[in-house]
Structures are given as structure tokens and as C-alpha cells.
Design a protein around this motif. Sequence first.
Motif, PDB file in Angstrom:
ATOM      1  N   HIS A   1      -5.368 -17.299 -18.331  1.00 54.38           N
ATOM      2  CA  HIS A   1      -4.397 -16.209 -18.250  1.00 54.38           C
ATOM      3  C   HIS A   1      -3.280 -16.511 -17.252  1.00 54.38           C
ATOM      4  O   HIS A   1      -2.145 -16.112 -17.457  1.00 54.38           O
ATOM      5  CB  HIS A   1      -5.106 -14.910 -17.827  1.00 54.38           C
ATOM      6  CG  HIS A   1      -6.028 -14.387 -18.876  1.00 54.38           C
ATOM      7  ND1 HIS A   1      -5.643 -14.237 -20.183  1.00 54.38           N
ATOM      8  CD2 HIS A   1      -7.319 -13.977 -18.821  1.00 54.38           C
ATOM      9  CE1 HIS A   1      -6.652 -13.757 -20.895  1.00 54.38           C
ATOM     10  NE2 HIS A   1      -7.695 -13.599 -20.077  1.00 54.38           N
ATOM     11  N   LEU A   2      -3.618 -17.210 -16.178  1.00 53.36           N
ATOM     12  CA  LEU A   2      -2.624 -17.468 -15.136  1.00 53.36           C
ATOM     13  C   LEU A   2      -1.444 -18.263 -15.657  1.00 53.36           C
ATOM     14  O   LEU A   2      -0.353 -18.199 -15.118  1.00 53.36           O
ATOM     15  CB  LEU A   2      -3.258 -18.252 -13.987  1.00 53.36           C
ATOM     16  CG  LEU A   2      -4.221 -17.517 -13.072  1.00 53.36           C
ATOM     17  CD1 LEU A   2      -4.558 -18.411 -11.886  1.00 53.36           C
ATOM     18  CD2 LEU A   2      -3.608 -16.209 -12.586  1.00 53.36           C
TER      19      LEU A   2
ATOM     20  N   CYS B   1     -14.460 -19.059 -10.918  1.00 49.81           N
ATOM     21  CA  CYS B   1     -13.042 -19.343 -10.703  1.00 49.81           C
ATOM     22  C   CYS B   1     -12.518 -18.618  -9.467  1.00 49.81           C
ATOM     23  O   CYS B   1     -12.717 -17.406  -9.325  1.00 49.81           O
ATOM     24  CB  CYS B   1     -12.242 -18.910 -11.932  1.00 49.81           C
ATOM     25  SG  CYS B   1     -10.490 -19.298 -11.811  1.00 49.81           S
TER      26      CYS B   1
ATOM     27  N   PHE C   1     -15.236 -19.200 -17.525  1.00 45.11           N
ATOM     28  CA  PHE C   1     -15.202 -19.811 -16.200  1.00 45.11           C
ATOM     29  C   PHE C   1     -15.052 -18.763 -15.088  1.00 45.11           C
ATOM     30  O   PHE C   1     -15.147 -19.083 -13.906  1.00 45.11           O
ATOM     31  CB  PHE C   1     -14.045 -20.822 -16.152  1.00 45.11           C
ATOM     32  CG  PHE C   1     -14.028 -21.683 -14.917  1.00 45.11           C
ATOM     33  CD1 PHE C   1     -15.148 -22.438 -14.557  1.00 45.11           C
ATOM     34  CD2 PHE C   1     -12.902 -21.735 -14.109  1.00 45.11           C
ATOM     35  CE1 PHE C   1     -15.132 -23.227 -13.411  1.00 45.11           C
ATOM     36  CE2 PHE C   1     -12.881 -22.532 -12.963  1.00 45.11           C
ATOM     37  CZ  PHE C   1     -13.997 -23.278 -12.618  1.00 45.11           C
ATOM     38  N   ALA C   2     -14.850 -17.515 -15.465  1.00 51.96           N
ATOM     39  CA  ALA C   2     -14.492 -16.477 -14.493  1.00 51.96           C
ATOM     40  C   ALA C   2     -15.467 -16.399 -13.311  1.00 51.96           C
ATOM     41  O   ALA C   2     -15.047 -16.263 -12.157  1.00 51.96           O
ATOM     42  CB  ALA C   2     -14.396 -15.127 -15.190  1.00 51.96           C
TER      43      ALA C   2
ATOM     44  N   CYS D   1     -13.181 -14.789 -19.820  1.00 50.02           N
ATOM     45  CA  CYS D   1     -13.112 -16.230 -19.602  1.00 50.02           C
ATOM     46  C   CYS D   1     -14.486 -16.726 -19.149  1.00 50.02           C
ATOM     47  O   CYS D   1     -15.085 -16.169 -18.227  1.00 50.02           O
ATOM     48  CB  CYS D   1     -12.070 -16.523 -18.530  1.00 50.02           C
ATOM     49  SG  CYS D   1     -12.003 -18.270 -18.086  1.00 50.02           S
TER      50      CYS D   1
ATOM     51  N   ASN E   1      -9.516 -17.969  -8.863  1.00 44.23           N
ATOM     52  CA  ASN E   1      -8.359 -17.150  -9.206  1.00 44.23           C
ATOM     53  C   ASN E   1      -8.690 -15.965 -10.100  1.00 44.23           C
ATOM     54  O   ASN E   1      -7.799 -15.272 -10.567  1.00 44.23           O
ATOM     55  CB  ASN E   1      -7.306 -18.003  -9.930  1.00 44.23           C
ATOM     56  CG  ASN E   1      -6.943 -19.245  -9.140  1.00 44.23           C
ATOM     57  OD1 ASN E   1      -6.882 -19.194  -7.913  1.00 44.23           O
ATOM     58  ND2 ASN E   1      -6.741 -20.348  -9.829  1.00 44.23           N
TER      59      ASN E   1
ATOM     60  N   CYS F   1      -9.466 -11.488 -16.457  1.00 46.68           N
ATOM     61  CA  CYS F   1     -10.263 -12.678 -16.763  1.00 46.68           C
ATOM     62  C   CYS F   1     -11.665 -12.296 -17.210  1.00 46.68           C
ATOM     63  O   CYS F   1     -12.238 -12.923 -18.088  1.00 46.68           O
ATOM     64  CB  CYS F   1     -10.357 -13.580 -15.547  1.00 46.68           C
ATOM     65  SG  CYS F   1      -8.759 -14.153 -14.967  1.00 46.68           S
TER      66      CYS F   1
HETATM   67  S1  SF4 Z   1      -7.819 -17.693 -13.832  1.00 49.97           S
HETATM   68 FE1  SF4 Z   1      -7.906 -18.739 -15.748  1.00 49.97          FE
HETATM   69  S2  SF4 Z   1      -9.703 -19.976 -15.578  1.00 49.97           S
HETATM   70 FE2  SF4 Z   1      -9.826 -18.561 -13.910  1.00 49.97          FE
HETATM   71  S3  SF4 Z   1     -11.054 -16.940 -14.744  1.00 49.97           S
HETATM   72 FE3  SF4 Z   1      -8.959 -16.363 -15.159  1.00 49.97          FE
HETATM   73  S4  SF4 Z   1      -8.573 -17.176 -17.167  1.00 49.97           S
HETATM   74 FE4  SF4 Z   1     -10.394 -18.135 -16.467  1.00 49.97          FE
END
Ligand code: SF4
Lengths: 322, 319
Positions: A317-318, A291, A287-288, A285, A293, A298
Motif C-alpha cells: 500500500h505504501l 512489517c 506481511f503486516a 497484507c 510500516n 494493511c
Molecule cells: S506497508 Fe506494505 S508490506 Fe507493510 S504491511 Fe503494509 S502493505 Fe504490507
Amino acid sequence: MNPVLTLDHLNVSFATNNGEVSAVSDLSLSITPGECVGIVGESGSGKSQTFLGAMGLLANNGTATGRVVFQGQDLLTLDRAALNKIRGDRMAMIFQDAGTSLTPHMRIGDQLIEVLTTHKGHSRQAARQRVLEVMESMRIPEIEKRLTQYPHEFSGGMRQRVMIAMALVCEPDLLIADEPTTALDVTVQAQILNLFRALKRHTKSAIVLITHDLGVVAGLCDRVAVMYAGRIVEEAPVADIFAAPKHPYTQGLLKCMPRLDQLLDAELDAIPGQPPNLQNLPNGCAFAERCVNANTRCHNERPALRELSSARRAACHLLEAA
Amino acid sequence: MLSFALKRLAIAAPTLFIIVSLSFFLMHTAPGGPFDAEANLEPQIIANLKAAYDLDKPLFQQYLIYLGKVAQGEFGPSIRYQDRSVTQLIATGLPVSLRIGLSAIFIAAMIGISLGITAALNQNKTTDYVVMGVAMTGIAVPSFVLAPLMTLIFGVILKLLPIATLEPGGSLARTFPAIAPLTPYILPIIALAIPQVAIISRLTRGAMIEVLRQNYIRTARAKGLAERRVVWRHALQAGLLPVVSYLGPAIAGIVTGAVVVETIFQLPGMGRFFVQGAINRDYPLVLGIVIIFATAVIAMNLIVDLLYGVLDPKVKAGD
Ligand code: SF4
Ligand SMILES: Nc1ncnc2c1ncn2[C@@H]1O[C@H](COP(=O)(O)OP(=O)(O)O)[C@@H](O)[C@H]1O
Ligand SMILES: [Mg+2]
């Protein structure tokens, strides 16, 4: 209703001395006739290049692949002449920096009139008549005199009105406005946004409003697509985005929106960290790194943009479990 | 615009005065004098000659006398061409130089601008490389190499064109009698124009590439205008600004180029009189020509500035 524009797996990349820059990756999006779609994301997220690529306006080192279907025709397969029949006529674009987007050595009137003489075969006189009409609806004072002036004799706000009028003279089916208010000061911004509101009520043209400011989208758009590192990460009706943002990036953006109880100059850049390098995008991802989360998955696996409900999509993924 | 022109004219007068004064003293401090070649003459005759041209007086007095004459529009008698006044010599030389110089700069501008635009529109493609390669050669080869070379090829070997004369001649003149009067000018004009073509095409290319990157060109394309209209209506005028500002100095360059080219082609223009005058210390002749050249350069720069105001609405001539 058939969409007016469908972007289908659109990629935009630039060849540079230090390798290829992926500005837009695998982006799919549809715009329905008459609707207003906001494209939101930080600076550099690929908002402009998406639509410049769609209109065939990329810089020399850029290429767009995928499909850009406008009213049934794939624009990426058209030659220059065929493309020129569409852009400016059925599909028009307004740019962020009105100050440099008008030809400095041409009178404003001539720059407006040539759109009509090119596309509608109007005589200069007929074109002028129509231009006066549109300028009037843009609330530009002293129009007759204004037509004979040069861009440097206009204020920033007036120039942006001219740009909008220029995009509207042919009554396009799709109007793309790329940060139309960003370069303007706050009061003028409000006036231009009011113009867009009126526009939305009075024309049947679909509008794509590109902005880095979620606040602009709020009062104006029907639907919002949030972009990050060249991809759409969330897409939803505007009310849902504000009421219940799903993607952690959208949530972050909302948190750093200015509120009335904050000082105007308060520090707003709330999401810590930087977007990834577009020359070397991560496998997981994008944005990982930023992020809160993020987990190992990710970092290793890119989340697909999945449908959450009939009107909503998000890439995280969440959200899969839900 | 008018007040701007007047202001510039007001500056032109002192500028000319300084140029004349500097040239006068530089000319006279250069070693040697007009009658050095006639060393076998009686000293008394030389003294008489000097007196005839006021050369026996103190330098500063000579200077004042000269200024007085110039103020009345007189350049005095030539020393070297003894029975003719400088004004007469200029009257025969100037038309020749103007014909060559103005034709050369006009042709160079037309060709240079066209080549520059072509290269810019094909940036980094073969056409661009070919055009700019040729242009670079044009800059690298100076007139004094080009001119004899062309004389050799077109005059001596092919006998197409006349050499070292203003009389029509060569096989070209016989085949096409209609253009016969032009034939003596062809080689000098080409020799003078080629380096300018090279410079102007490079300038145009650079400026056009810069302009084609501007946001307003993107707007013009977004409007669906044909590429032809984008280039001619939206890009060209701004792309020509640097070329127009170059034309002022370019005309000055043509003046110095004329000195070389007219000498090589043996044409009776201002350039050749200038060289002859300088070699023979013909003070009035050299100074007269300097004044004419300086006036021409100042006038051309003024015209260029006015033209600039027309091309760029933001430049209000007079600010
Ligand atoms: S939680 Fe969602 S937005 Fe955050 S890194 Fe994982 S996939 Fe990306
Ligand atoms: N001509 C170009 N060459 C290389 N990279 C470019 C070029 N034009 C844009 N980019 C890159 O594409 C990315 C996306 O740009 P853009 O779509 O303009 O962002 P924004 O979302 O602010 O509109 C940026 O990171 C920018 O550096
Ligand atoms: Mg942008």
C-alpha cells in the motif's frame, strides 16, 4: 518475444486433515526465452510448489489451478502422456537434494541415457555419446567409469552435477533449478554456481533459479521475483532489487544478507516474527504482522501487485502514492 | 560376496548343532516314550526294543551316539515305521513337501507382489480397498480353517479335485488329462499360498507407497518417463526389498504351514511324518526332519541375503 513460460493466476493448494493449505495464491509471472529469473523467499514461501505445480509434480494431495502456458500450451490441461513429451525434454527441473533425487539402485549412466532414449529416440550408443559430452561440460572427471557407478558412490557436489547434466541432455528451453546449491558445502556451492554462470553464457535456455539466498541471485540472474506466503511481493531487474528495494519485505531480506565484514556464523535471521499460517491466511497484507510500516489498512486490505514501472512490480500500500 | 557366503556357512554349522541339541533334549524330556502304546507287551520285549534303539543308555550317551551318526550323514532307523530308515522316509516325504511348499511360495510371491503394486498405484481408491480387503481376509482365515473348507467345496461337493491322495482324480483331471498329475497338489498349494498372498501383498503395498513418495520418483517423473517405466524401473526394485527379506521367514512359515496342510490333506509329506513322529515319540524321525527343515531355512535365509545385495547396491554383502 513470446514468453517461454507464463504462469497465469496460478494457485496451488493441498488438502490436509486440518483443512486446505494455500501454498501458492494467484501468482502470475512470465519468463522470456534465454533470461535467468531468480525466485527468492524464505523457506515455506511457496517457491518450490509454484514450479512443481507447473510441472505436474505435486504430491498426491495437491492441486494446481489457473494456467501454466509453456510455449503456447496450457500444461494444466494436458494429459499425462502429452505432459511427458514436454517435461524432461523442453522443460527440465533440478532439485535441491541431489542425494535423494537420484534412483539409488540404477547406474548413473542408465539414469542419464533413459532421458535421451525416451525423448529423442536415440539408440543407447548415441545417447551415451551425448551423455559423455554433457558430463564433460559439467567437469565431471573419469566420466566413463562414473557412468557405471551408483549414486551412493558420488559426492554431493558430483551428484548435483549429474542432476544438472540430466536436465541438460535434451537442451531444454527452460531449466528450473530448485535450490541447486543449498544442500552443498560452501566451496562446492561456488563451483556449482560457476557452472550455472557458464551455462547461462553457453546455452539459449531460460533459467529459473529458486533460492532463499539473495546472494546467489546477485551474480547470476537478470530478474528477481520475491515471494512471501505464496505470492509475489516484488519483481524487478536484479540491479534494481539491490540498489533500491521497494517492498518492506525485500528491504528486510537485503538487510539480513551476509556481508564480507561479518563472521560466517553471525546471526542473520534478522526479520523478526514468522510468516503467516497458510491454512488461515489474513485478509490484509500477509506481511503486516512483521512489517515495521504496517497500518490499519494493511491489516484489512490486501495490497495488489502493481506495476511501478515497465520492469518493476510490487505489492504494498505504501507504494501506491508514488 | 563369496567370502560373505562362506562366513554365513561357517555360522550355519554351530547354529545347526544348537538346534539339533536343543531338539534332542526337548524331545526326550517330553513325557512318554515310543512304546507307550504297546503297554500290553511283555516288559522283557520292551526292554529289548529299547536296547535295540539305544534307549536304555543314559541320555547323554544317547546324545553322543546320535551326534556321531548325524556327523556321518545318518539319521538312524525310524521307530514307528519299523522297516524303514529316517533317510528313506525323508526321501519319500521331502519331494512332496518341496513341490507343495515351493509352488505355494512362488505363486504367493507372484500374486502378492502384483496385488500389492496394483493397490499402491491406486492408493485410497476403490481398487486399493477391494484388494486390501481381500488380503486382510486371507490373513484372518488360517490354513486349518481354509483347508477343510476347500476340501468340502471342491472335493466333496463339486468333486472337481481329488482329496487326501496323491493320485490324480476329480472331474478336472478327467476334463483336462494334461494337468491330471497336478490335481492332487492344487488344494494344498492354494491353502498354503493364500495367507502368504495376503501378507506379501500388504508388504508390497506399504513398501511401494513409501518408495513412490521418494524424491527420486519425482525426478523420474520430471524426466518425462512413462508411468510404467517410473514404476518398473525406478520404484519396484526398492519396493521389493522388504518382500525379499520377508521371504526368508516366509519359507520357514511354509514349513510350519506344511505340517498343518499335509496333515489335513493326508499327504505323505515331511509335515505329516513330523506330526506322526512327534505323536509316537519317534525320536530319530522327528530329529531328522528338524535337521532338514533347519538346514532349508538357513539356506533360504542365506539366499535371501545374497539376493538383497543384488537388489540394493548400497548393501555390500560381506559388510
Ligand atoms: S506497508 Fe506494505 S508490506 Fe507493510 S504491511 Fe503494509 S502493505 Fe504490507
Ligand atoms: N504435500 C503437502 N501437503 C501440505 N502442505 C504442503 C505439501 N507440500 C508443501 N506444502 C506446504 O506448502 C508450503 C510451500 O512449500 P514450498 O513451496 O516447498 O516452500 P519453499 O518456498 O521453501 O520452496 C509449505 O508451507 C509447505 O508446508
Ligand atoms: Mg523449496
